[in-house]
Design a protein around this motif. Structure first.
Motif, PDB file in Angstrom:
ATOM      1  N   CYS A  23       0.560  22.376   0.852  1.00 38.83           N
ATOM      2  CA  CYS A  23       1.103  21.264   0.059  1.00 38.83           C
ATOM      3  C   CYS A  23       0.074  20.210  -0.320  1.00 38.83           C
ATOM      4  O   CYS A  23       0.401  19.048  -0.475  1.00 38.83           O
ATOM      5  CB  CYS A  23       2.253  20.603   0.811  1.00 38.83           C
ATOM      6  N   GLY A  24      -1.161  20.576  -0.479  1.00 37.06           N
ATOM      7  CA  GLY A  24      -2.157  19.618  -0.922  1.00 37.06           C
ATOM      8  C   GLY A  24      -2.616  18.663   0.149  1.00 37.06           C
ATOM      9  O   GLY A  24      -3.442  17.792  -0.096  1.00 37.06           O
ATOM     10  N   ARG A  25      -2.093  18.795   1.360  1.00 38.30           N
ATOM     11  CA  ARG A  25      -2.478  17.912   2.457  1.00 38.30           C
ATOM     12  C   ARG A  25      -3.458  18.668   3.337  1.00 38.30           C
ATOM     13  O   ARG A  25      -3.191  18.961   4.502  1.00 38.30           O
ATOM     14  CB  ARG A  25      -1.238  17.470   3.238  1.00 38.30           C
ATOM     15  N   SER A  26      -4.611  18.984   2.774  1.00 37.52           N
ATOM     16  CA  SER A  26      -5.547  19.879   3.454  1.00 37.52           C
ATOM     17  C   SER A  26      -6.973  19.340   3.483  1.00 37.52           C
ATOM     18  O   SER A  26      -7.912  20.108   3.633  1.00 37.52           O
ATOM     19  CB  SER A  26      -5.529  21.250   2.782  1.00 37.52           C
ATOM     20  N   ALA A  27      -7.127  18.038   3.320  1.00 35.96           N
ATOM     21  CA  ALA A  27      -8.475  17.471   3.332  1.00 35.96           C
ATOM     22  C   ALA A  27      -9.137  17.734   4.673  1.00 35.96           C
ATOM     23  O   ALA A  27      -8.576  17.403   5.719  1.00 35.96           O
ATOM     24  CB  ALA A  27      -8.423  15.971   3.047  1.00 35.96           C
ATOM     25  N   PRO A  28     -10.319  18.337   4.683  1.00 32.98           N
ATOM     26  CA  PRO A  28     -10.971  18.680   5.952  1.00 32.98           C
ATOM     27  C   PRO A  28     -11.395  17.468   6.763  1.00 32.98           C
ATOM     28  O   PRO A  28     -11.687  17.592   7.957  1.00 32.98           O
ATOM     29  CB  PRO A  28     -12.181  19.507   5.505  1.00 32.98           C
ATOM     30  N   ALA A  31      -7.556  14.142  10.151  1.00 34.42           N
ATOM     31  CA  ALA A  31      -7.071  14.691  11.424  1.00 34.42           C
ATOM     32  C   ALA A  31      -5.568  14.930  11.383  1.00 34.42           C
ATOM     33  O   ALA A  31      -5.074  15.927  11.903  1.00 34.42           O
ATOM     34  CB  ALA A  31      -7.410  13.740  12.560  1.00 34.42           C
ATOM     35  N   ALA A  32      -4.844  13.993  10.753  1.00 33.54           N
ATOM     36  CA  ALA A  32      -3.390  14.125  10.706  1.00 33.54           C
ATOM     37  C   ALA A  32      -2.816  13.268   9.590  1.00 33.54           C
ATOM     38  O   ALA A  32      -3.350  12.199   9.265  1.00 33.54           O
ATOM     39  CB  ALA A  32      -2.775  13.708  12.039  1.00 33.54           C
ATOM     40  N   TYR A  33      -1.759  13.774   9.000  1.00 33.86           N
ATOM     41  CA  TYR A  33      -0.915  13.004   8.083  1.00 33.86           C
ATOM     42  C   TYR A  33       0.414  12.788   8.780  1.00 33.86           C
ATOM     43  O   TYR A  33       1.027  13.733   9.286  1.00 33.86           O
ATOM     44  CB  TYR A  33      -0.646  13.768   6.793  1.00 33.86           C
ATOM     45  N   VAL A  34       0.883  11.541   8.800  1.00 25.77           N
ATOM     46  CA  VAL A  34       2.209  11.242   9.329  1.00 25.77           C
ATOM     47  C   VAL A  34       2.934  10.438   8.257  1.00 25.77           C
ATOM     48  O   VAL A  34       2.659   9.261   8.052  1.00 25.77           O
ATOM     49  CB  VAL A  34       2.145  10.443  10.643  1.00 25.77           C
ATOM     50  N   SER A  40      -7.899   9.692   9.602  1.00 23.91           N
ATOM     51  CA  SER A  40      -9.109  10.446   9.289  1.00 23.91           C
ATOM     52  C   SER A  40      -9.815  10.905  10.558  1.00 23.91           C
ATOM     53  O   SER A  40      -9.672  10.316  11.634  1.00 23.91           O
ATOM     54  CB  SER A  40     -10.065   9.587   8.459  1.00 23.91           C
ATOM     55  N   LEU A  41     -10.602  11.965  10.405  1.00 27.25           N
ATOM     56  CA  LEU A  41     -11.450  12.394  11.509  1.00 27.25           C
ATOM     57  C   LEU A  41     -12.436  11.298  11.887  1.00 27.25           C
ATOM     58  O   LEU A  41     -12.794  11.140  13.060  1.00 27.25           O
ATOM     59  CB  LEU A  41     -12.203  13.668  11.133  1.00 27.25           C
ATOM     60  N   GLU A  42     -12.866  10.526  10.892  1.00 26.36           N
ATOM     61  CA  GLU A  42     -13.787   9.421  11.154  1.00 26.36           C
ATOM     62  C   GLU A  42     -13.156   8.406  12.097  1.00 26.36           C
ATOM     63  O   GLU A  42     -13.806   7.896  13.012  1.00 26.36           O
ATOM     64  CB  GLU A  42     -14.188   8.756   9.838  1.00 26.36           C
ATOM     65  N   ARG A  43     -11.868   8.108  11.888  1.00 26.03           N
ATOM     66  CA  ARG A  43     -11.174   7.158  12.771  1.00 26.03           C
ATOM     67  C   ARG A  43     -11.063   7.731  14.185  1.00 26.03           C
ATOM     68  O   ARG A  43     -11.284   7.035  15.180  1.00 26.03           O
ATOM     69  CB  ARG A  43      -9.770   6.871  12.219  1.00 26.03           C
ATOM     70  N   VAL A  44     -10.682   9.002  14.275  1.00 28.76           N
ATOM     71  CA  VAL A  44     -10.586   9.650  15.584  1.00 28.76           C
ATOM     72  C   VAL A  44     -11.934   9.621  16.292  1.00 28.76           C
ATOM     73  O   VAL A  44     -12.032   9.277  17.478  1.00 28.76           O
ATOM     74  CB  VAL A  44     -10.082  11.099  15.432  1.00 28.76           C
ATOM     75  N   ASP A  83      -6.863  13.793  22.839  1.00 24.15           N
ATOM     76  CA  ASP A  83      -6.102  12.678  23.407  1.00 24.15           C
ATOM     77  C   ASP A  83      -5.906  11.573  22.371  1.00 24.15           C
ATOM     78  O   ASP A  83      -4.840  10.955  22.293  1.00 24.15           O
ATOM     79  CB  ASP A  83      -6.818  12.105  24.619  1.00 24.15           C
ATOM     80  N   VAL A  84      -6.938  11.328  21.589  1.00 21.92           N
ATOM     81  CA  VAL A  84      -6.857  10.288  20.555  1.00 21.92           C
ATOM     82  C   VAL A  84      -5.827  10.667  19.498  1.00 21.92           C
ATOM     83  O   VAL A  84      -4.999   9.840  19.095  1.00 21.92           O
ATOM     84  CB  VAL A  84      -8.237  10.051  19.906  1.00 21.92           C
ATOM     85  N   VAL A  85      -5.850  11.923  19.051  1.00 20.63           N
ATOM     86  CA  VAL A  85      -4.879  12.378  18.049  1.00 20.63           C
ATOM     87  C   VAL A  85      -3.467  12.314  18.619  1.00 20.63           C
ATOM     88  O   VAL A  85      -2.533  11.859  17.947  1.00 20.63           O
ATOM     89  CB  VAL A  85      -5.213  13.804  17.578  1.00 20.63           C
ATOM     90  N   ASP A  86      -3.286  12.763  19.874  1.00 19.51           N
ATOM     91  CA  ASP A  86      -1.970  12.672  20.521  1.00 19.51           C
ATOM     92  C   ASP A  86      -1.451  11.242  20.477  1.00 19.51           C
ATOM     93  O   ASP A  86      -0.277  10.997  20.162  1.00 19.51           O
ATOM     94  CB  ASP A  86      -2.059  13.115  21.989  1.00 19.51           C
TER      95      ASP A  86
END
Length: 268
Positions: A23-28, A31-34, A40-44, A83-86
């Motif tokens: 669905c277009g939500r595939s930016a590498p 880390a997660a869309y909610v 972003s992975l940068e934030r994680v 843990d950060v993503v969780d």
């Protein structure tokens, strides 16, 4: 990866949480869309790096006072990017649940209160976010009805505790049930997972496949030691939904076990 499927809300379809290939939500670099929020992975990475740097500095200072030289392993916090993503995903979903229920969340827990249990400096963003999570999850624990203490939910928590070496491996369901006593902390973690899983089914949540199942950040006491574990409520297929539906949710409990077992716990 082995992840026990603990969330059994039969009404939750596994459609809301997809891999980042859909669905277009595939930016590498995500880390997660909610819903409409992107993590972003940068934030994680930034939250993770903040923990590692400040933890290492704290260990060095303590070692210097004792005239010791810490090893590289001793300078590394056990907190992971997973843990950060969780924490980020669970916190986001919990805020949505609380808002839908129109419940006020008091600002009671401070990062300083969690510093010893998390083994993370209070000045880190991770500790600050976790303090916010404890307040939110505590309110939800009071609002949600208690969950059934099924063997599936009980063994799911047991498996998670084995993973963090909080309890011996190889125990039977009967022995685990005896060890967990009234299982209040199992009910709490399971119920929170149900609520967050239902919310994940309502919003469009996507998790980067580099991360495994997203889980409820949880803490349990064993004597004077605190263990932080994660109870999965989202996996690569979506909200976990293939176990008999519990009636509902949390509280805290005091297991007394065969062998060393957690003696108190919360889903925060």
């Amino acid at each position: 990866m082995r992840a026990r499927r603990v969330i059994a809300a039969a009404s939750v379809a596994a459609l809301g949480v997809l891999s980042l290939t859909a669905c277009g939500r595939s930016a590498p670099d995500v880390a997660a869309y909610v819903g409409d929020t992107t993590y972003s992975l940068e934030r994680v990475d930034a939250i993770y790096a903040d923990v590692q740097v400040k933890y290492g500095d704290a260990v060095r200072q303590q070692a210097a006072q004792a005239g010791a030289s810490p090893s590289p392993e001793q300078l590394r916090s056990t907190v992971t990017r997973q843990d950060v993503v969780d924490l980020l995903v669970s916190l986001d979903l919990a805020k949505r649940v609380v808002k839908a229920k129109n419940v006020q969340v008091p600002d009671e827990i401070t990062p300083q209160q969690l510093e010893d249990g998390l083994r993370v400096p209070a000045t880190t963003e991770y500790a600050q976010l976790f303090a916010e999570w404890v307040d939110l999850s505590g309110v939800l624990s009071q609002q949600l009805p208690p969950a059934d203490l099924s063997d599936d939910s009980m063994m799911a928590v047991y498996d998670a505790l084995v993973e963090v070496e909080a309890i011996p491996a190889g125990m039977s369901p009967a022995n685990v049930r005896q060890a967990f006593g009234d299982g209040g902390f199992v009910r709490s973690a399971t119920a929170l997972g149900v609520a967050l899983g239902e919310e994940a089914g309502r919003v469009d949540v996507s998790i980067n496949p580099r991360f495994r199942a997203v889980g409820v950040p949880s803490m349990v006491n064993k004597g004077q030691q605190v263990f932080v574990y994660s109870l999965p409520f989202i996996d690569e297929d979506g909200p976990v939904t293939d176990i008999s539906t519990p009636e509902a949710v949390p509280s805290t409990g005091s297991p007394s076990a065969e062998g060393p077992a957690p003696d108190q716990g919360t889903a925060s």
